[in-house]
Scaffold this active site. Structure first.
Site, PDB file in Angstrom:
ATOM      1  N   ASP A   1       4.098  -0.377 -13.904  1.00 26.98           N
ATOM      2  CA  ASP A   1       2.700   0.493 -13.732  1.00 26.98           C
ATOM      3  C   ASP A   1       3.011   2.073 -13.255  1.00 26.98           C
ATOM      4  O   ASP A   1       4.647   2.754 -13.234  1.00 26.98           O
ATOM      5  CB  ASP A   1       2.025   0.296 -12.157  1.00 26.98           C
ATOM      6  CG  ASP A   1       2.882  -0.050 -11.248  1.00 26.98           C
ATOM      7  OD1 ASP A   1       4.531   0.394 -11.313  1.00 26.98           O
ATOM      8  OD2 ASP A   1       2.622  -0.954 -10.215  1.00 26.98           O
TER       9      ASP A   1
ATOM     10  N   ASN B   1      -0.203  -6.294   1.256  1.00 29.75           N
ATOM     11  CA  ASN B   1      -1.862  -7.344   0.849  1.00 29.75           C
ATOM     12  C   ASN B   1      -1.595  -8.076  -0.226  1.00 29.75           C
ATOM     13  O   ASN B   1      -3.248  -9.150  -1.503  1.00 29.75           O
ATOM     14  CB  ASN B   1      -2.658  -6.512   0.239  1.00 29.75           C
ATOM     15  CG  ASN B   1      -3.006  -5.653  -0.751  1.00 29.75           C
ATOM     16  OD1 ASN B   1      -1.433  -5.887  -1.710  1.00 29.75           O
ATOM     17  ND2 ASN B   1      -3.616  -5.042  -1.168  1.00 29.75           N
TER      18      ASN B   1
ATOM     19  N   HIS C   1      -0.223  -7.531  -2.953  1.00 28.89           N
ATOM     20  CA  HIS C   1      -0.637  -6.919  -4.752  1.00 28.89           C
ATOM     21  C   HIS C   1       0.784  -7.192  -5.201  1.00 28.89           C
ATOM     22  O   HIS C   1       2.124  -7.076  -4.866  1.00 28.89           O
ATOM     23  CB  HIS C   1      -1.169  -5.608  -4.788  1.00 28.89           C
ATOM     24  CG  HIS C   1      -0.343  -4.537  -5.062  1.00 28.89           C
ATOM     25  ND1 HIS C   1      -1.054  -3.904  -4.131  1.00 28.89           N
ATOM     26  CD2 HIS C   1       1.331  -4.115  -4.423  1.00 28.89           C
ATOM     27  CE1 HIS C   1       0.300  -2.391  -3.812  1.00 28.89           C
ATOM     28  NE2 HIS C   1       1.598  -3.073  -3.698  1.00 28.89           N
TER      29      HIS C   1
ATOM     30  N   GLU D   1      -4.416  -5.222  -7.115  1.00 27.38           N
ATOM     31  CA  GLU D   1      -4.773  -6.345  -5.819  1.00 27.38           C
ATOM     32  C   GLU D   1      -5.347  -7.079  -5.963  1.00 27.38           C
ATOM     33  O   GLU D   1      -6.268  -7.506  -6.469  1.00 27.38           O
ATOM     34  CB  GLU D   1      -5.710  -4.658  -5.752  1.00 27.38           C
ATOM     35  CG  GLU D   1      -5.234  -3.095  -5.564  1.00 27.38           C
ATOM     36  CD  GLU D   1      -3.808  -3.107  -4.732  1.00 27.38           C
ATOM     37  OE1 GLU D   1      -3.981  -3.847  -3.720  1.00 27.38           O
ATOM     38  OE2 GLU D   1      -3.989  -1.609  -4.443  1.00 27.38           O
TER      39      GLU D   1
END
Ligand code: PGA
Length: 241
Positions: free
Chosen positions: A67, A136, A138, A143
């Site tokens: 990313d 979380n 990801h 997400e």
């Protein structure tokens, strides 16, 4: 998923480095998927140390990063491009033209996502993808709620992710709001995945990964359906529930 249990962050980094070095030495030409963030810094340091001590060559290695932030130039100190140069690429004999990250400054971001995905495919796909996991769940910047079918795409970052990453910025409002990330399907196409998990901060995510159901509410859970995943997790990461 194969789990390698180690005690410390240093041991996790060493083990991951050994797995990668062995492949780089034996496979010849290979496509390596790379990650940024706090977790893989130790791994990159070990790769650099090994390159200096043993001359492991990266001439035949092509890299694709997961990313990049939207809006930061490749030379911005908080860009992932700059991170990769600083922690790895500047210190090994890789040809920089073989290192790829999404271009967060592209004028047409949708087109850039398509180009990046096509580039991975045209290169023959990723042989080994290094991954971290968010608190979380990801993976990359995918997400919770991201489709398992997603390919490289633009994402709006969750506030919790921006907050977690704000430690690298001067102020919260400097943290970009969007990023380009490989999609979950892009990651799942990798022939092999190496997931690094370290520290008490990740213990809950690790527990959910091992014990929870496969659900897009927890993106990393899809890894259970991949044929060749190795998790290297330290003691603290394994201490949660
Ligand atoms: P970290 O990030 O390595 O900085 O904890 C991992 C991630 O958010 O994927």
């Amino acid at each position: 998923m194969n789990i390698i249990k180690v005690e410390s962050y240093d041991e996790m980094s060493q083990k991951a480095a050994e797995l990668i070095i062995e492949k780089v030495k034996n496979v010849g030409r290979m496509n390596l998927g790379l990650a940024t963030g706090g977790t893989p810094k130790g791994l990159y340091q070990k790769l650099v140390e090994d390159h200096k001590a043993n001359g492991t060559s990266y001439k035949e290695v092509t890299t694709f990063n997961l990313d990049e932030y939207v809006g930061l130039s490749a030379t911005h100190p908080n860009s992932y491009n700059d991170y990769m140069n600083r922690f790895l690429f500047n210190h090994i004999n890789i040809d920089k033209s073989n290192t790829h990250l999404p271009n967060g400054l592209a004028s047409d971001l949708e087109k850039e996502c398509k180009r990046y995905e096509a580039n991975i495919d045209a290169s023959g796909g990723i042989d080994l993808q290094v991954l971290g996991i968010g608190e979380n769940g990801h993976i990359g910047f995918n997400e919770p709620g991201t489709s398992f079918d997603s390919r490289t795409h633009v994402v709006k970052l969750e506030e919790s992710t921006r907050k977690a990453n704000s430690r690298y910025f001067q102020a919260m409002d400097e943290v970009p709001t969007h990023a380009i990330t490989m999609g979950i399907a892009t990651i799942m196409k990798s022939k092999e995945i190496l997931l690094l998990v370290s520290g008490a901060r990740k213990a809950k995510a690790m527990h959910r990964l091992l014990n929870g159901e496969v659900s897009s509410a927890f993106p990393a859970s899809i890894l259970k359906q991949h044929r060749n995943v190795t998790i290297v997790a330290d003691h603290q990461a394994r201490s949660g529930g």
